[in-house]
Design an enzyme around this catalytic site. Structure first.
Site, PDB file in Angstrom:
ATOM      1  CG  HIS A 116      -2.811  -2.954   4.420  1.00  0.00           C
ATOM      2  ND1 HIS A 116      -1.751  -2.407   5.104  1.00  0.00           N
ATOM      3  CD2 HIS A 116      -3.976  -2.437   3.949  1.00  0.00           C
ATOM      4  CE1 HIS A 116      -1.947  -0.946   4.581  1.00  0.00           C
ATOM      5  NE2 HIS A 116      -3.066  -0.479   4.304  1.00  0.00           N
ATOM      6  CB  CYS A 152      -0.578  -0.387   0.748  1.00  0.00           C
ATOM      7  SG  CYS A 152      -2.708   1.069   1.009  1.00  0.00           S
ATOM      8  CD  GLU A 192      -0.010  -5.846   6.390  1.00  0.00           C
ATOM      9  OE1 GLU A 192       0.253  -6.098   5.378  1.00  0.00           O
ATOM     10  OE2 GLU A 192      -0.877  -4.716   6.663  1.00  0.00           O
TER      11      GLU A 192
HETATM   12  N1  GLN Z   1      -4.154   6.411   1.176  1.00  0.00           N
HETATM   13  C1  GLN Z   1      -2.294   6.188   1.319  1.00  0.00           C
HETATM   14  C2  GLN Z   1      -1.770   6.788   0.414  1.00  0.00           C
HETATM   15  O1  GLN Z   1      -0.984   7.383  -0.165  1.00  0.00           O
HETATM   16  C3  GLN Z   1      -2.052   4.575   1.699  1.00  0.00           C
HETATM   17  C4  GLN Z   1      -3.370   4.289   2.018  1.00  0.00           C
HETATM   18  C5  GLN Z   1      -2.413   2.623   2.723  1.00  0.00           C
HETATM   19  O2  GLN Z   1      -1.346   2.437   3.031  1.00  0.00           O
HETATM   20  N2  GLN Z   1      -3.093   2.159   3.524  1.00  0.00           N
HETATM   21  O3  GLN Z   1      -1.049   6.816   0.987  1.00  0.00           O
END
Ligand code: GLN
Length: 209
Positions: free
Chosen positions: A186, A89, A188
């Site tokens: 994610h 992410c 994890e």
């Molecule tokens: N929206 C977040 C970003 O742009 C990422 C969200 C996340 O890591 N769950 O950094």
């Protein structure tokens, strides 16, 4: 013969504890002589065999890396030299070459630029801030991977050396470039250790080379 491997979790901001637990579980299920450790400082970064850059807020992680510029430069160098790493992410965003926001547009945020993708932040819209989906992942046997998406990005452009591992709603949500893995979701949080095991496999392979 057994040897130790040390997997670092970049511990500046975000989903740190969950990644430590998932990485430990992945390693113990593989009966490896391995441990995980948080990485905040240069010395810690130099001593790991692989690294997870967790989810969180990519602007915050990028800024903290830049403020501690010793670690940003060392991290970039180690990734370019082939240290296995997984960015989940926000972690994938931080490793990307370019990022923009689906609403705000161009972002001037610090990136490592080691993963040849353009990332759209918050790619699944505001109504759909968080959701789960079953994803077929290239190379994973058995059932689909349950992806947990939280204000997730997607890769809107991928370089020719980047392998697409998974898509959702026609958007690219999992990639691999050499020893670097990036996921929009994610791993994890899903209780499925296959991405963490893939990282461990990349580390084992690079230790043998
Ligand atoms: N929206 C977040 C970003 O742009 C990422 C969200 C996340 O890591 N769950 O950094």
């Amino acid at each position: 013969m057994s040897y130790e491997i040390n997997i670092g979790i970049l511990a500046l901001q975000g989903d740190i504890e969950e990644n430590i637990v998932a990485t430990r579980d992945a390693m113990s299920s593989l009966s490896l002589n391995a441990y995980t450790s948080p990485v905040r400082y240069q010395k810690e970064l130099e001593s790991v065999d692989g690294l997870i850059i967790p989810g969180g807020e990519s602007t915050v992680i990028g800024n903290l890396l830049t403020l501690k510029s010793g670690i940003r430069t060392t991290l970039q160098k180690r990734l370019i030299q082939g240290m296995p790493a997984m960015g989940t992410c926000a972690g994938m965003i931080v490793m990307a070459k370019k990022a923009y926001d689906s609403v705000v547009g161009k972002m001037n945020q610090p990136l490592l630029g080691v993963l040849d993708i353009v990332v759209e932040r918050n790619s699944f819209g505001r109504q759909n801030e968080s959701f789960e989906a079953n994803l077929p992942i290239d190379g994973f046997e058995g059932e689909d991977f349950r992806g947990v998406f939280i204000r997730a990005p997607s890769a809107t452009k991928v370089g020719t050396n980047v392998k697409i591992l998974g898509r959702f709603a026609e958007k690219v949500v999992a990639v691999q470039q050499g020893n670097i893995i990036g996921t929009s979701f994610h791993p994890e949080l899903s209780g499925d250790l296959r991405f963490h095991k893939l990282l461990v496999a990349l580390i084992m392979r690079s230790r043998k080379e």
